[in-house]
Design an enzyme around this catalytic site. Structure first.
Site, PDB file in Angstrom:
ATOM      1  N   LYS A  92      47.897  49.034  30.981  1.00 32.19           N
ATOM      2  CA  LYS A  92      47.223  47.998  31.739  1.00 32.19           C
ATOM      3  C   LYS A  92      48.052  47.688  32.976  1.00 32.19           C
ATOM      4  O   LYS A  92      49.259  47.945  32.944  1.00 32.19           O
ATOM      5  CB  LYS A  92      47.001  46.759  30.879  1.00 32.19           C
ATOM      6  CG  LYS A  92      48.216  45.820  30.776  1.00 32.19           C
ATOM      7  CD  LYS A  92      47.837  44.502  30.159  1.00 32.19           C
ATOM      8  CE  LYS A  92      48.879  43.460  30.483  1.00 32.19           C
ATOM      9  NZ  LYS A  92      48.702  42.173  29.874  1.00 32.19           N
ATOM     10  N   ASP A  97      45.753  49.146  24.761  1.00 33.69           N
ATOM     11  CA  ASP A  97      45.802  47.687  24.708  1.00 33.69           C
ATOM     12  C   ASP A  97      46.657  47.405  23.478  1.00 33.69           C
ATOM     13  O   ASP A  97      46.196  47.577  22.348  1.00 33.69           O
ATOM     14  CB  ASP A  97      44.409  47.090  24.538  1.00 33.69           C
ATOM     15  CG  ASP A  97      44.463  45.570  24.572  1.00 33.69           C
ATOM     16  OD1 ASP A  97      45.443  45.000  24.062  1.00 33.69           O
ATOM     17  OD2 ASP A  97      43.540  44.948  25.116  1.00 33.69           O
ATOM     18  N   HIS A  98      47.903  46.997  23.706  1.00 38.77           N
ATOM     19  CA  HIS A  98      48.822  46.971  22.559  1.00 38.77           C
ATOM     20  C   HIS A  98      48.418  45.943  21.506  1.00 38.77           C
ATOM     21  O   HIS A  98      48.862  46.016  20.369  1.00 38.77           O
ATOM     22  CB  HIS A  98      50.280  46.799  23.001  1.00 38.77           C
ATOM     23  CG  HIS A  98      50.596  45.450  23.544  1.00 38.77           C
ATOM     24  ND1 HIS A  98      50.422  45.129  24.853  1.00 38.77           N
ATOM     25  CD2 HIS A  98      51.072  44.344  22.944  1.00 38.77           C
ATOM     26  CE1 HIS A  98      50.764  43.875  25.044  1.00 38.77           C
ATOM     27  NE2 HIS A  98      51.176  43.373  23.908  1.00 38.77           N
ATOM     28  N   GLU A 114      51.892  31.521  25.003  1.00 38.34           N
ATOM     29  CA  GLU A 114      53.254  31.978  25.280  1.00 38.34           C
ATOM     30  C   GLU A 114      54.097  30.777  25.694  1.00 38.34           C
ATOM     31  O   GLU A 114      53.581  29.854  26.329  1.00 38.34           O
ATOM     32  CB  GLU A 114      53.259  32.966  26.442  1.00 38.34           C
ATOM     33  CG  GLU A 114      52.474  34.240  26.200  1.00 38.34           C
ATOM     34  CD  GLU A 114      52.449  35.110  27.450  1.00 38.34           C
ATOM     35  OE1 GLU A 114      53.194  36.090  27.508  1.00 38.34           O
ATOM     36  OE2 GLU A 114      51.696  34.763  28.380  1.00 38.34           O
ATOM     37  N   HIS A 161      43.056  41.744  26.293  1.00 31.64           N
ATOM     38  CA  HIS A 161      43.494  41.430  24.926  1.00 31.64           C
ATOM     39  C   HIS A 161      42.534  40.507  24.163  1.00 31.64           C
ATOM     40  O   HIS A 161      42.118  40.805  23.045  1.00 31.64           O
ATOM     41  CB  HIS A 161      44.877  40.780  24.944  1.00 31.64           C
ATOM     42  CG  HIS A 161      45.911  41.571  25.683  1.00 31.64           C
ATOM     43  ND1 HIS A 161      46.050  42.926  25.540  1.00 31.64           N
ATOM     44  CD2 HIS A 161      46.846  41.199  26.581  1.00 31.64           C
ATOM     45  CE1 HIS A 161      47.034  43.350  26.312  1.00 31.64           C
ATOM     46  NE2 HIS A 161      47.537  42.327  26.957  1.00 31.64           N
ATOM     47  N   LYS A 202      50.534  30.122  29.581  1.00 34.17           N
ATOM     48  CA  LYS A 202      51.992  30.214  29.636  1.00 34.17           C
ATOM     49  C   LYS A 202      52.573  28.807  29.541  1.00 34.17           C
ATOM     50  O   LYS A 202      51.885  27.830  29.819  1.00 34.17           O
ATOM     51  CB  LYS A 202      52.416  30.871  30.944  1.00 34.17           C
ATOM     52  CG  LYS A 202      51.946  32.317  31.019  1.00 34.17           C
ATOM     53  CD  LYS A 202      52.591  33.065  32.146  1.00 34.17           C
ATOM     54  CE  LYS A 202      52.196  34.526  32.126  1.00 34.17           C
ATOM     55  NZ  LYS A 202      52.779  35.279  31.017  1.00 34.17           N
TER      56      LYS A 202
HETATM   57  P1  NAD Z   1      58.962  49.608  36.508  1.00 35.53           P
HETATM   58  O1  NAD Z   1      58.820  49.224  37.944  1.00 35.53           O
HETATM   59  O2  NAD Z   1      60.066  49.009  35.722  1.00 35.53           O
HETATM   60  O3  NAD Z   1      59.101  51.190  36.403  1.00 35.53           O
HETATM   61  C1  NAD Z   1      58.324  52.058  37.183  1.00 35.53           C
HETATM   62  C2  NAD Z   1      58.694  53.483  36.869  1.00 35.53           C
HETATM   63  O4  NAD Z   1      57.862  54.313  37.673  1.00 35.53           O
HETATM   64  C3  NAD Z   1      60.136  53.876  37.190  1.00 35.53           C
HETATM   65  O5  NAD Z   1      60.588  54.746  36.197  1.00 35.53           O
HETATM   66  C4  NAD Z   1      60.005  54.611  38.521  1.00 35.53           C
HETATM   67  O6  NAD Z   1      61.013  55.588  38.733  1.00 35.53           O
HETATM   68  C5  NAD Z   1      58.682  55.295  38.334  1.00 35.53           C
HETATM   69  N1  NAD Z   1      58.057  55.644  39.622  1.00 35.53           N
HETATM   70  C6  NAD Z   1      57.769  54.822  40.661  1.00 35.53           C
HETATM   71  N2  NAD Z   1      57.219  55.533  41.671  1.00 35.53           N
HETATM   72  C7  NAD Z   1      57.159  56.827  41.256  1.00 35.53           C
HETATM   73  C8  NAD Z   1      56.706  58.042  41.841  1.00 35.53           C
HETATM   74  N3  NAD Z   1      56.181  58.078  43.074  1.00 35.53           N
HETATM   75  N4  NAD Z   1      56.793  59.173  41.118  1.00 35.53           N
HETATM   76  C9  NAD Z   1      57.303  59.164  39.853  1.00 35.53           C
HETATM   77  N5  NAD Z   1      57.752  58.052  39.256  1.00 35.53           N
HETATM   78  C10 NAD Z   1      57.684  56.897  39.945  1.00 35.53           C
HETATM   79  O7  NAD Z   1      57.525  49.300  35.860  1.00 35.53           O
HETATM   80  P2  NAD Z   1      57.210  48.978  34.315  1.00 35.53           P
HETATM   81  O8  NAD Z   1      57.410  47.519  34.088  1.00 35.53           O
HETATM   82  O9  NAD Z   1      57.913  49.928  33.430  1.00 35.53           O
HETATM   83  O10 NAD Z   1      55.635  49.196  34.255  1.00 35.53           O
HETATM   84  C11 NAD Z   1      55.027  50.472  34.260  1.00 35.53           C
HETATM   85  C12 NAD Z   1      53.527  50.324  34.088  1.00 35.53           C
HETATM   86  O11 NAD Z   1      53.260  49.712  32.842  1.00 35.53           O
HETATM   87  C13 NAD Z   1      52.871  49.413  35.129  1.00 35.53           C
HETATM   88  O12 NAD Z   1      51.574  49.885  35.390  1.00 35.53           O
HETATM   89  C14 NAD Z   1      52.787  48.069  34.443  1.00 35.53           C
HETATM   90  O13 NAD Z   1      51.734  47.277  34.928  1.00 35.53           O
HETATM   91  C15 NAD Z   1      52.514  48.506  33.020  1.00 35.53           C
HETATM   92  N6  NAD Z   1      52.922  47.539  32.004  1.00 35.53           N
HETATM   93  C16 NAD Z   1      54.218  47.145  31.910  1.00 35.53           C
HETATM   94  C17 NAD Z   1      54.588  46.253  30.914  1.00 35.53           C
HETATM   95  C18 NAD Z   1      56.029  45.805  30.759  1.00 35.53           C
HETATM   96  O14 NAD Z   1      56.285  45.081  29.798  1.00 35.53           O
HETATM   97  N7  NAD Z   1      56.937  46.194  31.617  1.00 35.53           N
HETATM   98  C19 NAD Z   1      53.632  45.764  30.012  1.00 35.53           C
HETATM   99  C20 NAD Z   1      52.319  46.215  30.124  1.00 35.53           C
HETATM  100  C21 NAD Z   1      51.984  47.105  31.119  1.00 35.53           C
END
Ligand code: NAD
Length: 484
Positions: free
Chosen positions: A148, A177-178, A216, A240, A331
């Site tokens: 998501k 969707d976890h 939350e 969710h 929140k």
């Molecule tokens: P982040 O910014 O921490 O990590 C992004 C990752 O993408 C990094 O590993 C980066 O190197 C890589 N990246 C960026 N540009 C790139 C490119 N051009 N080519 C290859 N790799 C590239 O983001 P995150 O928090 O890990 O989130 C990732 C996805 O998961 C997002 O879509 C976010 O909305 C979704 N998400 C995250 C969470 C969470 O808890 N962090 C929860 C639900 C959904």
């Protein structure tokens, strides 16, 4: 101790965004736990693919650190961690460029399950899909996992779906969707469809109303700029809470099979009534002592984005007509709690007279903190005071009932990743479901944008704005306490 399980088929899992926050907090620790349980086959490869300059050793150090940070101490076995990271390697790949793709293609094996986890911003999904196709990695054994947010409205969701289905068949696309990976959510289906007790009563004749709460305690914190572009509707309700509503409201599928289940969920979304403006309560938390307000945590001090949302929703079908579903999420609430509450109607006639009091049955399905179910039943108050009725709980915490430690249960991400490897899409959202959910959501958001509605400020550490309590009070009902 994690219970041993049967290993899944050999697989290669490529985590695009393998160095990001989600990979570190959820995906890599989850894979380690599955490894510890014996479910990960010895031939499995986990390949981190991201933009950062890392080699295999650097990635293994990152994996080790994420396990040490996010897995319970009792499960951190240094020998097991060492052998787990042997499965991990890293390739620098730029989704938008050509670098790294050839190397990745030569590493991924064609004769095993290939899972590609898109743990990156959705704006990169199209580039990744095309990169996989151009480099011969989008064959029949391939499946992709996408995170998501899946769009921010119907148009963007359609756009995302179209870039993915250009390359992959729907049966290869796993939209996560976890919430659907939680033990209790699956138990909701087991309770409904595995017992004769509930299903005959599961309709508007016997159910007064249903509440779904996801509360939350945290605020938006450092994610302010990101969150302010979505708000509670896009971040929580459209996905969710909507998924939970579907599982409660859906008709029994003919079998527990991905498309049979998802067809029934889709019918529920299509039966949702439009929501009237006075059935919506939006809120923003205000400052509290040294705790900043929502508006102080986001970039726009005039923001009209909601950090709290409560809705009264009608489902127009034979089963649910007349039974409202009240959804709320927010929140900075007084407790971290997710639960579904099914409030049954009073018995049609009380034989005990008014002085005995009246009670009704309530089925509570807790998703967190401790997953379990509780059914309140009416009994006579013990003692010589005559026939007075009270409610007592038939309580079942899964951990207690099953004699397991809560930490034995696979986390939602672990379960879902293993479902991807097994090729089971039941707990993943289908493209048409996501689009139908946006089709219902868009007019609601457009309505409050058009009217310029401002969310009501609410106290931190509370159950949201006063108007949310009124939403039920005016119908002669009340929310369950958030602290319980
Ligand atoms: P982040 O910014 O921490 O990590 C992004 C990752 O993408 C990094 O590993 C980066 O190197 C890589 N990246 C960026 N540009 C790139 C490119 N051009 N080519 C290859 N790799 C590239 O983001 P995150 O928090 O890990 O989130 C990732 C996805 O998961 C997002 O879509 C976010 O909305 C979704 N998400 C995250 C969470 C969470 O808890 N962090 C929860 C639900 C959904």
């Amino acid at each position: 101790m994690v219970t041993r399980v049967i290993p899944v088929d050999p697989f290669d899992l490529v985590i695009f965004g393998g160095t990001g926050d989600l990979a570190k907090r959820k995906i890599l620790p989850g894979l380690y736990r599955r490894y510890l349980s014996g479910q990960m086959p010895v031939e499995a490869q986990i390949i981190g693919a991201a933009r950062g300059e890392l080699d295999d050793e650097g990635f293994r150090a990152l994996v080790t650190e994420s396990i040490e940070t996010f897995v319970a101490k009792s499960e951190q076995d240094p020998e097991a961690i060492k052998s787990f990271v042997e499965h991990c390697s890293y390739i620098k790949v730029d989704a938008k460029g050509t670098g790294g793709w050839k190397e990745l293609a030569s590493k991924v094996r064609q004769n095993v399950v290939q899972a590609y986890y898109f743990s990156v911003a959705p704006s990169l999904f199209g580039d990744l899909a095309k990169g996989l196709q151009a480099n011969g990695m989008a064959g029949d054994n391939a499946r992709i996992v996408v995170e998501k947010p899946f769009g921010r409205d119907l148009a963007t969701a359609k756009e995302l779906n179209s870039v993915l289905v250009d390359v992959f068949d729907e049966h290869q696309i796993y939209r996560i969707d976890h919430y659907l990976g939680k033990e209790t959510v699956q138990n909701l289906m087991a309770v409904r469809f595995g017992n004769v007790l509930f299903e005959p009563l599961w309709n508007s004749q016997y159910v007064d109303h249903i509440q779904v709460t996801v509360a939350e305690t945290v605020g938006v914190g450092g994610r302010g700029s990101y969150y302010d572009k979505s708000g509670a509707m896009r971040d929580m309700v459209q996905n969710h809470l909507m998924q939970l509503l579907c599982l409660i409201a859906m008709e029994p599928p003919s079998k527990f099979d991905p498309d049979a289940v998802r067809d029934e969920k889709l019918k529920v979304i299509r039966a949702l009534d439009p929501v009237a403006a006075d059935d919506i309560v939006r809120g923003q938390y205000r400052s509290d002592g040294d705790q900043p307000s929502y508006l102080e945590e986001v970039d726009d001090p005039q923001s009209k984005t909601e950090s709290f949302l409560a809705l009264k929703i009608g489902v127009s079908n034979w089963r649910w007509n007349g039974t409202p579903f009240y959804l709320r999420t927010g929140k900075k609430m007084s407790a971290r709690m997710s639960e579904i509450v099914v409030v049954f109607k009073d018995p049609p006639h009380s034989i005990f007279g008014e002085e005995a009091g009246s009670t009704h049955n309530v089925l509570t399905i807790r998703l967190q903190p401790d997953e379990g179910m509780n059914l309140s039943v009416t009994i006579k108050e013990p003692g010589p005071g005559g026939m007075r009725l009270i409610e007592v709980p038939l309580d079942m915490s899964f951990a207690e009932a099953l004699g397991t430690d809560a930490s034995d249960m696979p986390d939602a991400y672990e379960r879902l990743i293993m479902d991807v490897i097994r090729g089971n899409q039941t707990l993943f959202m289908r493209g048409d479901e996501v689009e139908a959910a946006w089709m219902w959501t868009d007019p609601i958001i457009n309505g409050w944008d058009r009217r310029g509605d401002k969310p009501s400020p609410y106290k931190q550490n509370s159950s949201g704005p006063e108007e949310s309590l009124m939403l039920l009070h005016r119908d002669g009902r009340r929310w369950r306490d958030i602290d319980t």
